[in-house]
Design an enzyme around this catalytic site. Structure first.
Site, short mmCIF file in Angstrom:
data_model
loop_
_atom_site.label_atom_id
_atom_site.label_comp_id
_atom_site.label_asym_id
_atom_site.label_seq_id
_atom_site.Cartn_x
_atom_site.Cartn_y
_atom_site.Cartn_z
N HIS A 60 0.85 -1.19 0.00
CA HIS A 60 0.00 0.00 0.00
C HIS A 60 0.88 1.24 0.00
O HIS A 60 1.92 1.28 0.68
CB HIS A 60 -0.91 0.00 1.22
CG HIS A 60 -1.93 1.10 1.21
ND1 HIS A 60 -2.78 1.32 0.15
CD2 HIS A 60 -2.23 2.05 2.14
CE1 HIS A 60 -3.56 2.36 0.42
NE2 HIS A 60 -3.24 2.82 1.61
N HIS A 72 -3.55 9.06 0.64
CA HIS A 72 -3.51 7.74 -0.01
C HIS A 72 -4.89 7.38 -0.53
O HIS A 72 -5.91 7.91 -0.07
CB HIS A 72 -3.00 6.66 0.96
CG HIS A 72 -3.84 6.50 2.20
ND1 HIS A 72 -4.26 5.28 2.67
CD2 HIS A 72 -4.33 7.41 3.08
CE1 HIS A 72 -4.95 5.44 3.78
NE2 HIS A 72 -5.01 6.73 4.05
N CYS A 161 -3.85 2.53 -5.55
CA CYS A 161 -3.02 3.43 -4.78
C CYS A 161 -1.64 3.62 -5.40
O CYS A 161 -1.02 4.69 -5.26
CB CYS A 161 -2.89 2.94 -3.35
SG CYS A 161 -2.05 1.33 -3.18
#
Length: 230
Positions: A60, A72, A161
């Protein structure tokens, strides 16, 4: 106009990616020691740095904005159900995240470093080395991220992301993770055993469901395309 066949294939690949990485969304409480380590590292972060935290099979990413804030992209089904910012601004739970992936809705939001990391170790600007690309100036990276804050469509393959941070950091939206998954899918469909299995399932669907067009055509064309790909 989008090709319906390509759109269906894209959604199928995304569901496979979600299933193959389901442990990514398993519930758990961040360890206190890891959270403490994250806070100790904050003083070394610079505005515009790319932060990444490893999950099970996936990574991530976020952009550090300074003052313990990280921008994010997070899938969140609540975005499609309510406009109550008091609810949607809370930390995204695992159930909200999974349903958000399925519903293909997300937001580029700001959370604390602790909430972003979720107890994992943090790597800084690791993409600079792995992609071997020249990064933009840190302030420009942060400003790009801030301009994109808000609701956005989500796709595991085409808008995740990693696409977000690579656009902010390098000016080009790419996702090596998604590319690697697609390559693995290509390897699978080139295996002749996949063609045989698809043909058997197709024949079984015809026998069980009859010769209707919605069962016959996929049963014929899917094995054919797999055979051609092999």
């Amino acid at each position: 106009m989008k090709n319906p066949m390509l759109e269906a294939l894209s959604q199928l690949l995304e569901k496979l990616l979600l299933i193959s990485n389901f442990k990514l969304f398993s519930s758990g409480t961040p360890g206190e020691d890891k959270a403490r380590n994250s806070y100790n590292e904050i003083s070394s972060f610079l505005r515009g740095d790319v932060l990444e935290v490893p999950r099970t099979h996936l990574t991530h990413y976020g952009i550090y904005l300074g003052d313990n804030r990280v921008a994010h992209m997070m899938p969140d089904i609540l975005l499609a159900l309510t406009k109550d910012k008091g609810r949607t601004q809370k930390v995204v739970s695992n159930k909200r995240l999974i349903l958000g992936v399925i519903g293909r809705v997300a937001s580029i939001r700001v959370d604390t470093v602790e909430d972003f990391a979720y107890g994992a170790d943090i790597l800084v600007n690791h993409l600079d080395k792995s992609l071997k690309k020249k990064a933009l100036l840190n302030e420009e990276v942060a400003q790009r991220a801030e301009k994109l804050l808000g609701i956005t469509p989500y796709s595991l393959l085409w808008n995740n992301c990693e696409h977000f941070v690579t656009y902010c950091r390098f000016g080009t939206s790419i996702s090596p993770q998604a590319d690697k998954f697609c390559e693995n899918v290509k390897i699978i469909i080139r295996d002749q055993r996949s063609v045989l299995a698809s043909a058997v399932l197709g024949l079984a669907s015809i026998v069980c469901l009859g010769l209707a067009s919605y069962t016959t055509l996929p049963a014929i064309f899917i094995p054919f395309f797999l055979w051609m790909a092999g």
